[in-house]
Design an enzyme around this catalytic site. Structure first.
Site, short mmCIF file in Angstrom:
data_model
loop_
_atom_site.label_atom_id
_atom_site.label_comp_id
_atom_site.label_asym_id
_atom_site.label_seq_id
_atom_site.Cartn_x
_atom_site.Cartn_y
_atom_site.Cartn_z
N CYS A 1 -7.56 -24.02 12.43
CA CYS A 1 -7.51 -23.55 11.04
C CYS A 1 -6.87 -24.67 10.21
O CYS A 1 -5.93 -25.32 10.67
CB CYS A 1 -6.65 -22.29 10.97
SG CYS A 1 -6.26 -21.76 9.29
N TYR B 1 0.85 -1.19 0.00
CA TYR B 1 0.00 0.00 0.00
C TYR B 1 0.89 1.25 0.00
O TYR B 1 2.12 1.16 -0.06
CB TYR B 1 -0.97 -0.05 1.19
CG TYR B 1 -1.88 -1.28 1.13
CD1 TYR B 1 -2.60 -1.58 -0.02
CD2 TYR B 1 -1.99 -2.15 2.21
CE1 TYR B 1 -3.42 -2.71 -0.10
CE2 TYR B 1 -2.80 -3.29 2.15
CZ TYR B 1 -3.51 -3.55 0.99
OH TYR B 1 -4.30 -4.67 0.91
N ARG C 1 -6.02 -16.18 10.94
CA ARG C 1 -6.82 -17.33 10.53
C ARG C 1 -7.28 -18.17 11.72
O ARG C 1 -8.40 -18.70 11.70
CB ARG C 1 -6.00 -18.14 9.53
CG ARG C 1 -5.87 -17.41 8.21
CD ARG C 1 -4.80 -17.98 7.34
NE ARG C 1 -3.46 -17.66 7.81
CZ ARG C 1 -2.34 -17.99 7.17
NH1 ARG C 1 -2.42 -18.66 6.04
NH2 ARG C 1 -1.17 -17.66 7.64
N ALA D 1 -19.69 -33.29 7.45
CA ALA D 1 -21.04 -32.70 7.39
C ALA D 1 -21.93 -33.34 8.44
O ALA D 1 -22.64 -32.64 9.18
CB ALA D 1 -21.64 -32.90 6.00
N CYS E 1 -15.04 -18.68 6.61
CA CYS E 1 -14.05 -19.66 7.03
C CYS E 1 -14.60 -21.05 6.76
O CYS E 1 -15.77 -21.34 7.06
CB CYS E 1 -13.78 -19.47 8.53
SG CYS E 1 -12.76 -20.76 9.25
N CYS F 1 -6.64 -23.51 4.41
CA CYS F 1 -7.20 -23.78 3.09
C CYS F 1 -7.38 -22.48 2.30
O CYS F 1 -7.72 -22.52 1.13
CB CYS F 1 -8.54 -24.49 3.22
SG CYS F 1 -9.80 -23.46 4.01
N ALA G 1 -28.14 -47.39 7.81
CA ALA G 1 -29.44 -46.73 8.02
C ALA G 1 -30.50 -47.43 7.15
O ALA G 1 -30.94 -46.89 6.13
CB ALA G 1 -29.33 -45.26 7.67
C1 LIG Z 1 -8.79 -12.70 5.23
C2 LIG Z 1 -7.52 -11.95 5.50
C3 LIG Z 1 -7.49 -10.57 5.33
C4 LIG Z 1 -6.34 -9.86 5.62
N1 LIG Z 1 -6.35 -8.49 5.54
C5 LIG Z 1 -5.32 -7.77 6.05
C6 LIG Z 1 -5.42 -6.37 6.23
O1 LIG Z 1 -6.45 -5.76 5.92
N2 LIG Z 1 -4.36 -5.72 6.77
C7 LIG Z 1 -3.22 -6.37 7.15
O2 LIG Z 1 -2.30 -5.73 7.63
N3 LIG Z 1 -3.11 -7.71 6.99
C8 LIG Z 1 -4.12 -8.43 6.49
N4 LIG Z 1 -4.05 -9.79 6.44
C9 LIG Z 1 -2.84 -10.48 6.95
C10 LIG Z 1 -3.04 -10.82 8.44
O3 LIG Z 1 -3.07 -9.66 9.23
C11 LIG Z 1 -1.93 -11.73 8.98
O4 LIG Z 1 -0.69 -11.12 8.77
C12 LIG Z 1 -1.92 -13.09 8.31
O5 LIG Z 1 -3.20 -13.62 8.24
C13 LIG Z 1 -0.97 -14.04 9.04
O6 LIG Z 1 -1.43 -14.33 10.32
P1 LIG Z 1 -2.17 -15.71 10.66
O7 LIG Z 1 -1.26 -16.82 10.29
O8 LIG Z 1 -2.44 -15.66 12.14
O9 LIG Z 1 -3.42 -15.76 9.86
C14 LIG Z 1 -5.17 -10.53 6.08
C15 LIG Z 1 -5.21 -11.91 6.22
C16 LIG Z 1 -6.37 -12.63 5.96
C17 LIG Z 1 -6.37 -14.12 6.18
#
Ligand SMILES: Cc1cc2nc3c(=O)[nH]c(=O)nc-3n(C[C@H](O)[C@H](O)[C@H](O)COP(=O)(O)O)c2cc1C
Length: 708
Positions: free
Chosen positions: A369, A198, A346, A418, A387, A372, A480
């Site tokens: 988690c 960003y 996650r 399921a 999720c 996936c 069943a």
């Molecule tokens: C669905 C999703 C959306 C994410 N959006 C952002 C975000 O908006 N800003 C950010 O800094 N990181 C974002 N990340 C990265 C997470 O903050 C984090 O670094 C990453 O999921 C690793 O951590 P974890 O292994 O605990 O999931 C996102 C991750 C996931 C899975």
């Protein structure tokens, strides 16, 4: 709990007291209302995680200039006072459960989708270097490609706005104003999103920042924008309000990207400018599909920990980090002073109550988690977060488990994910539930899937444990039959008998060296071995039967381990198929020294796998030397060989000791229909209604349970 003593111990960032060291990491969720408003839906989603015991909830990617600089379909914003009431309501709700709220301040810069859609130029430090192309688009299936590219069709030519010093100052003021608004809204802290490609990270990265003025060149110059923002925010919120930044500790797969040396220095400069903490993440080249699971949502356990440790040594303020870190390891890392706070993404989607369960000594109750990537893959298709293992994530209201008004007798048929999830939920609603399973164990096809992809085992085991603790009566080795069903007199029946696999019409598929998916399953799990008499020699069947008798084939981890030394399969294997099962199997066999080719008529491999994981699976298969052969026509199995016609109309042949046909799975509603005809009130869940894998199994089970 002594085991998680450090993770559960209170912490402090600046003036902010935190009840433990577990944060909800920022995750853009696409759950906001129109116009960037933090509404009821996203409030419920975050509140669940606050209720679940996390010390701090971070609102992910909150736009400071909405719609300017915003990237997501339903992104939260804090760019105007009209956004304050929603955020205040969220802060109140989070506080009511003892947690703190942080807002991640975000401007998307070069990936500001809404700027592209609205015809605004993209803010950038310098014109992005040309020629960065990767394989990202190759893996999209046709329908996904259309969804992904649809917004692009509405865009004109992309324009860039190389920011002048004046425009940089304007952005600094936007960050400062957003932080001040957050403080006014009752938020406890702000995190400056200075990572992930960003706007701020495009200044920090020597790859994307080619400026020659005081904002480009040396790390001090590249960090100047971030430092100015920190100072601007500090001036706006005062000395006591907690402010930190999330930075990329490293850019992977990028030539001339951010190095750990750069990020240590950036962290020091930002600390001096007034930060209270540093959140350590990482970024990668996103033009390549693999980049998406190398970087911020890393597939590699603990990937950022060494970098977090280096940054922790470079600064005097607390360090937060994330990235597939296991809880016991996090506890040890905190004890060792490698970082101070664990940000979970996650794992908290899978189980919002993780922190509370740890504190209550109920570690085994934490729903795991399975990596996936269902959660993050939604972003690419303009959908909100969800999720695969937790059907409530993103559907907190719709799928909340509430006591049923009328308590019923319910029979669930089938003990795969399921059936287990439906039974678990129905029992929690207060129904009297019996689960009948024809085999000698629970888990269904997911057991087999767990052998090929270990994380799947977590959810199978979790469901089994939950059932064992519940009031559900489980009857194994029970068919069943209509008689049984009549004798049980259920008010409702849930059929969750899974998919059936029919052998596709492939010439030579009746050869003895060819296994169907069902036969592979029998072979690996040691079930119904007599039916394999013409394919597996007697000695091998005895060995497998003995293993089954001693319970070895019920131990999926043991099968995984033992199969590394021995498997009743030859060296050269051809898999016919292209979807999840075919690819997971290919990877599993390649890891066990087999030479594997995967061949199918379709153009794209990986249906049934969410895009972010598909990028990874396809990459890993190639790295392991698996030959992926799409668009193969006229596939035939001959004596020790598979032939096909390639897209250039050439006949090709692959030597094969064994052939596995990993396709042909489909739903089967015969049982459901016959029970309905017999007068039962029947519902269906999982693959019997069409193959949906674990994600489909869990969500359909939730829907069924909700309806009863
Ligand atoms: C669905 C999703 C959306 C994410 N959006 C952002 C975000 O908006 N800003 C950010 O800094 N990181 C974002 N990340 C990265 C997470 O903050 C984090 O670094 C990453 O999921 C690793 O951590 P974890 O292994 O605990 O999931 C996102 C991750 C996931 C899975």
């Amino acid at each position: 709990m002594a085991r998680f003593k450090h993770l559960l111990s209170p912490g402090r960032i600046g003036s902010l007291q935190l009840r433990n060291r577990i944060f909800m990491t920022p995750m853009g969720s696409n759950l906001a209302d129109e116009d960037g408003i933090t509404g009821e839906r996203i409030r419920t989603y975050y509140t669940e995680r606050a209720k679940g015991g996390a010390a701090l909830i971070t609102m992910g990617s909150v736009s400071i200039g909405y719609r300017e600089g915003s990237s997501n379909w339903r992104q939260e914003a804090i760019s105007d006072d009209r956004h304050i009431p929603g955020i205040r309501a969220l802060a109140d709700s989070v506080h009511a459960h003892g947690a703190k709220l942080c807002v991640q301040l975000h401007h998307a810069g070069l990936v500001a989708m809404n700027d592209m859609l609205d015809g605004r130029p993209l803010a950038t430090p310098s014109i992005p270097p040309a020629g960065k192309s990767g394989d990202m688009m190759d893996a999209f299936l046709e329908d996904e490609f259309h969804i992904f590219t649809a917004p692009h069709a509405k865009m004109g030519a992309i324009k860039h706005q190389v920011l002048t010093a004046q425009e940089i100052e304007r952005l600094v003021q936007m960050y400062a104003a957003a932080a001040e608004r957050a403080k006014r809204a009752g938020v406890d802290a702000v995190e400056i999103h200075a990572g992930h490609g960003y706007i701020i990270s495009s200044f920090l990265s020597p790859y994307s920042n080619r400026r020659t003025d005081e904002y480009g060149g040396s790390v001090e110059n590249r960090a100047r924008f971030l430092v100015d923002i920190v100072k601007g925010i500090r001036a706006a919120v005062g000395a006591d309000f907690p402010v930190w930044a999330r930075i990329d500790s490293e850019e992977f797969l990028v030539d001339q990207g951010i190095t750990i040396g750069d990020s240590c220095r950036t962290a020091q400069l930002a600390e001096v400018a007034g930060l209270d903490a540093i959140n350590v993440s990482a970024y990668s080249d996103m033009a390549n599909g693999i980049g998406h699971s190398v970087a911020h949502a890393t597939h590699i356990p603990g990937k950022f920990v060494p970098n977090a440790t280096a940054i922790k040594r470079a600064v005097g303020i607390p360090v937060i980090t994330a990235g597939r870190i296991e809880l016991d390891q996090a506890d040890r890392y905190i004890a060792e002073g490698r970082f101070d706070f664990l940000a979970l993404g996650r794992k908290l989607l899978a189980d919002p109550d993780l922190a509370r369960k740890l504190a209550d000594g109920r570690e085994d109750d934490i729903r795991p988690c399975i990596y996936c990537y269902t959660c993050i893959s939604q972003i690419y298709f303009g959908r909100h977060v969800r999720c695969a293992v937790n059907p409530e994530a993103g559907f907190e209201r719709e799928r909340e488990i509430r006591p049923a008004e009328t308590k019923k007798r319910i029979v669930v048929i089938g003990g795969g994910p399921a059936g287990m999830e439906a039974a678990r939920r129905l029992s929690l609603k207060g129904h009297s539930v019996m689960l009948v399973e024809q085999s000698d164990r629970l888990g269904g096809t997911a057991q087999f899937a767990s052998i090929a992809y270990e994380p799947n085992q977590g959810i199978v085991d979790w469901l089994k444990r939950q059932l064992a603790q519940s009031n559900v009566t489980v009857k194994l080795r029970t068919l069943a039959t209509p008689e049984l069903m009549c004798s049980l007199k259920p008010d409702e029946v849930v059929v969750a008998t899974g998919a059936v696999r029919t052998m596709p019409d492939i010439p030579g598929s009746d050869r003895p060296n060819v296994f169907s998916g069902d036969e592979m399953r029998k072979l690996v799990l040691g079930q119904d071995l007599d039916s394999l008499a013409n394919k597996v020699d007697r000695q091998t069947r005895w060995a497998l039967a003995a293993a089954a008798m001693s319970g070895v084939t019920k131990d999926l981890a043991l099968i995984r381990w033992a199969s590394k030394s021995w498997m009743p399969l030859g060296k050269r294997i051809v898999i016919i198929g292209s979807e999840l099962v075919a690819l997971e199997l290919a990877e599993f066999l390649a890891h066990r020294g087999r030479t594997v080719s995967v061949v199918d008529e379709v153009a794209k491999f990986g249906a049934g796998i969410q895009i972010v994981r598909r990028w990874r699976v396809l990459h890993e298969a190639r790295e392991l030397g698996v030959a992926l052969l799409p668009l193969a026509r006229d596939i035939r199995i001959g004596e020790g060989v598979v032939t096909y016609v390639n897209p250039h109309d050439q006949v090709r042949s692959i030597t094969a000791d064994h052939v596995i046909v990993a396709k042909g799975a489909h739903g089967n509603l015969d049982l459901a229909d016959s029970l309905r005809s017999a007068g039962f009130s029947v519902h269906t869940a999982g693959d019997c209604d069409g193959v949906g894998y674990i994600d489909g199994a869990m969500s359909s089970a939730a829907e069924v349970a909700q309806a009863l």
